[in-house]
Design a protein around this motif. Structure first.
Motif, mmCIF file in Angstrom:
data_model
loop_
_atom_site.group_PDB
_atom_site.id
_atom_site.type_symbol
_atom_site.label_atom_id
_atom_site.label_comp_id
_atom_site.label_asym_id
_atom_site.label_seq_id
_atom_site.Cartn_x
_atom_site.Cartn_y
_atom_site.Cartn_z
ATOM 1 N N TRP A 32 42.294 35.956 35.713
ATOM 2 C CA TRP A 32 41.938 36.148 37.125
ATOM 3 C C TRP A 32 40.576 36.812 37.131
ATOM 4 C CZ3 TRP A 32 42.991 40.980 40.302
ATOM 5 C CH2 TRP A 32 42.593 40.792 41.626
ATOM 6 N N ASP A 33 39.666 36.261 37.915
ATOM 7 C CA ASP A 33 38.293 36.773 37.927
ATOM 8 C C ASP A 33 38.079 37.976 38.837
ATOM 9 O OD1 ASP A 33 38.368 35.595 40.427
ATOM 10 O OD2 ASP A 33 36.770 34.149 40.034
ATOM 11 N N GLY A 34 39.132 38.510 39.441
ATOM 12 C CA GLY A 34 39.008 39.690 40.292
ATOM 13 C C GLY A 34 38.542 39.370 41.700
ATOM 14 N N ARG A 35 38.606 38.095 42.080
ATOM 15 C CA ARG A 35 38.163 37.674 43.404
ATOM 16 C C ARG A 35 39.330 37.119 44.210
ATOM 17 N NH1 ARG A 35 32.691 37.475 43.730
ATOM 18 N NH2 ARG A 35 31.577 37.645 41.760
ATOM 19 N N GLY A 36 39.193 37.194 45.523
ATOM 20 C CA GLY A 36 40.189 36.648 46.424
ATOM 21 C C GLY A 36 39.913 35.185 46.721
ATOM 22 N N ALA A 37 40.749 34.593 47.569
ATOM 23 C CA ALA A 37 40.622 33.175 47.913
ATOM 24 C C ALA A 37 39.269 32.842 48.544
ATOM 25 C CB ALA A 37 41.756 32.770 48.848
ATOM 26 N N SER A 38 38.668 33.806 49.235
ATOM 27 C CA SER A 38 37.370 33.571 49.880
ATOM 28 C C SER A 38 36.211 33.613 48.898
ATOM 29 C CB SER A 38 37.137 34.619 50.972
ATOM 30 O OG SER A 38 36.936 35.899 50.371
ATOM 31 N N GLY A 39 36.472 34.096 47.676
ATOM 32 C CA GLY A 39 35.415 34.236 46.686
ATOM 33 C C GLY A 39 34.848 35.637 46.616
ATOM 34 N N ALA A 40 35.230 36.491 47.574
ATOM 35 C CA ALA A 40 34.755 37.875 47.570
ATOM 36 C C ALA A 40 35.529 38.695 46.549
ATOM 37 C CB ALA A 40 34.922 38.487 48.952
ATOM 38 N N GLU A 41 34.841 39.666 45.949
ATOM 39 C CA GLU A 41 35.513 40.542 44.991
ATOM 40 C C GLU A 41 36.628 41.311 45.679
ATOM 41 O OE1 GLU A 41 32.770 43.200 43.122
ATOM 42 O OE2 GLU A 41 32.097 41.682 41.701
ATOM 43 N N ALA A 42 37.775 41.389 45.017
ATOM 44 C CA ALA A 42 38.872 42.212 45.526
ATOM 45 C C ALA A 42 38.474 43.668 45.351
ATOM 46 C CB ALA A 42 40.149 41.911 44.757
ATOM 47 N N GLY A 43 38.889 44.507 46.270
ATOM 48 C CA GLY A 43 38.572 45.932 46.185
ATOM 49 C C GLY A 43 39.332 46.602 45.065
ATOM 50 N N ALA A 44 38.941 47.820 44.778
ATOM 51 C CA ALA A 44 39.639 48.597 43.758
ATOM 52 C C ALA A 44 41.070 48.848 44.210
ATOM 53 C CB ALA A 44 38.919 49.920 43.542
ATOM 54 N N GLY A 45 41.982 48.908 43.248
ATOM 55 C CA GLY A 45 43.360 49.219 43.585
ATOM 56 C C GLY A 45 44.351 48.558 42.655
ATOM 57 N N LEU A 46 45.608 48.650 43.043
ATOM 58 C CA LEU A 46 46.718 48.097 42.275
ATOM 59 C C LEU A 46 47.054 46.696 42.773
ATOM 60 C CD1 LEU A 46 49.071 48.483 40.237
ATOM 61 C CD2 LEU A 46 50.366 49.495 42.137
ATOM 62 N N PHE A 47 47.236 45.772 41.844
ATOM 63 C CA PHE A 47 47.605 44.394 42.154
ATOM 64 C C PHE A 47 48.759 43.994 41.246
ATOM 65 C CE2 PHE A 47 43.272 44.924 43.416
ATOM 66 C CZ PHE A 47 43.182 44.244 44.623
ATOM 67 N N PHE A 48 49.455 42.949 41.631
ATOM 68 C CA PHE A 48 50.567 42.446 40.842
ATOM 69 C C PHE A 48 50.334 40.979 40.512
ATOM 70 C CE2 PHE A 48 52.165 45.881 43.448
ATOM 71 C CZ PHE A 48 52.776 46.685 42.488
ATOM 72 N N VAL A 49 50.522 40.621 39.259
ATOM 73 C CA VAL A 49 50.488 39.226 38.842
ATOM 74 C C VAL A 49 51.941 38.764 38.851
ATOM 75 C CG1 VAL A 49 49.955 37.619 36.983
ATOM 76 C CG2 VAL A 49 48.452 39.573 37.409
ATOM 77 N N ARG A 50 52.238 37.762 39.670
ATOM 78 C CA ARG A 50 53.598 37.244 39.786
ATOM 79 C C ARG A 50 53.627 35.837 39.204
ATOM 80 N NH1 ARG A 50 55.577 36.139 45.664
ATOM 81 N NH2 ARG A 50 54.054 34.470 45.385
ATOM 82 N N ALA A 51 54.463 35.640 38.202
ATOM 83 C CA ALA A 51 54.630 34.321 37.574
ATOM 84 C C ALA A 51 56.034 33.820 37.876
ATOM 85 C CB ALA A 51 54.407 34.421 36.072
ATOM 86 N N ARG A 52 56.123 32.565 38.325
ATOM 87 C CA ARG A 52 57.421 31.944 38.607
ATOM 88 C C ARG A 52 57.545 30.671 37.776
ATOM 89 N NH1 ARG A 52 57.185 31.978 45.040
ATOM 90 N NH2 ARG A 52 55.127 31.219 44.493
ATOM 91 N N PHE A 53 58.733 30.533 37.139
ATOM 92 C CA PHE A 53 58.981 29.389 36.272
ATOM 93 C C PHE A 53 60.489 29.183 36.175
ATOM 94 C CE2 PHE A 53 59.953 27.660 32.072
ATOM 95 C CZ PHE A 53 59.167 26.534 32.060
ATOM 96 N N GLY A 54 60.940 27.965 36.413
ATOM 97 C CA GLY A 54 62.344 27.628 36.234
ATOM 98 C C GLY A 54 63.322 28.511 36.986
ATOM 99 N N GLY A 55 62.996 28.904 38.212
ATOM 100 C CA GLY A 55 63.883 29.747 38.998
ATOM 101 C C GLY A 55 63.840 31.222 38.628
ATOM 102 N N GLU A 56 62.978 31.597 37.693
ATOM 103 C CA GLU A 56 62.834 32.996 37.289
ATOM 104 C C GLU A 56 61.468 33.509 37.709
ATOM 105 O OE1 GLU A 56 64.089 34.091 33.305
ATOM 106 O OE2 GLU A 56 64.837 32.049 33.069
ATOM 107 N N MET A 57 61.354 34.837 37.797
ATOM 108 C CA MET A 57 60.095 35.459 38.189
ATOM 109 C C MET A 57 59.817 36.655 37.282
ATOM 110 S SD MET A 57 58.943 37.028 41.879
ATOM 111 C CE MET A 57 60.263 38.195 41.928
ATOM 112 N N ARG A 58 58.566 36.819 36.904
ATOM 113 C CA ARG A 58 58.117 37.970 36.130
ATOM 114 C C ARG A 58 56.906 38.551 36.843
ATOM 115 N NH1 ARG A 58 62.264 36.565 34.436
ATOM 116 N NH2 ARG A 58 62.891 36.141 32.287
ATOM 117 N N VAL A 59 56.756 39.877 36.751
ATOM 118 C CA VAL A 59 55.647 40.559 37.429
ATOM 119 C C VAL A 59 54.982 41.532 36.453
ATOM 120 C CG1 VAL A 59 55.000 42.086 39.336
ATOM 121 C CG2 VAL A 59 56.799 40.385 39.661
ATOM 122 N N ALA A 60 53.656 41.579 36.498
ATOM 123 C CA ALA A 60 52.885 42.535 35.709
ATOM 124 C C ALA A 60 51.896 43.237 36.640
ATOM 125 C CB ALA A 60 52.135 41.830 34.587
ATOM 126 N N ARG A 61 51.622 44.490 36.366
ATOM 127 C CA ARG A 61 50.672 45.264 37.182
ATOM 128 C C ARG A 61 49.250 45.156 36.624
ATOM 129 N NH1 ARG A 61 53.806 50.848 37.519
ATOM 130 N NH2 ARG A 61 54.349 50.163 35.437
#
Length: 109
Positions: free
Chosen positions: A75-104
């Motif tokens: 992830w390049d640290g940018r939002g859908a608009s192309g602007a840099e996301a601000g400082a802070g906490l984000f979550f990476v959510r991965a979904r596969f085969g009916g399961e979900m995993r999250v990383a901070r």
């Protein structure tokens, strides 16, 4: 805007994954782009999004069919608009085969 290309992964790590997993992002905290990987036990649909602390989607990193093994993503640290996301906490959510995993992920601008 998002780098969903395969990044170099060693051959042993790319062997068939025993279970669906989301590896921690690196670097963390980060001042920009972060890399992480999804381990997939079989081929199937993989969806990876970045969410803010309110659960709103900031970016879609990958959404499609992926082969079994380790899928390296970034992830390049940018939002859908192309602007840099601000400082802070984000979550990476991965979904596969009916399961979900999250990383901070912490962005420190």
């Amino acid at each position: 805007v998002y780098d969903a290309a395969l990044l170099p992964v060693d051959a042993a790590a790319n062997a068939r994954a025993p279970a669906f997993a989301l590896r921690p992002s690196r670097p963390n905290p980060s001042r920009g782009a972060v890399a992480f990987a999804a381990e997939l036990p079989q081929a199937g649909r993989l969806s990876v999004d970045v969410l803010d602390v309110a659960g709103r989607r900031v970016a879609t990193v990958y959404d499609g069919v992926a082969a079994a093994g380790v899928r390296a993503l970034a992830w390049d640290g940018r939002g859908a608009s192309g602007a840099e996301a601000g400082a802070g906490l984000f979550f990476v959510r991965a979904r596969f085969g009916g399961e979900m995993r999250v990383a901070r992920v912490v962005l420190a601008r």
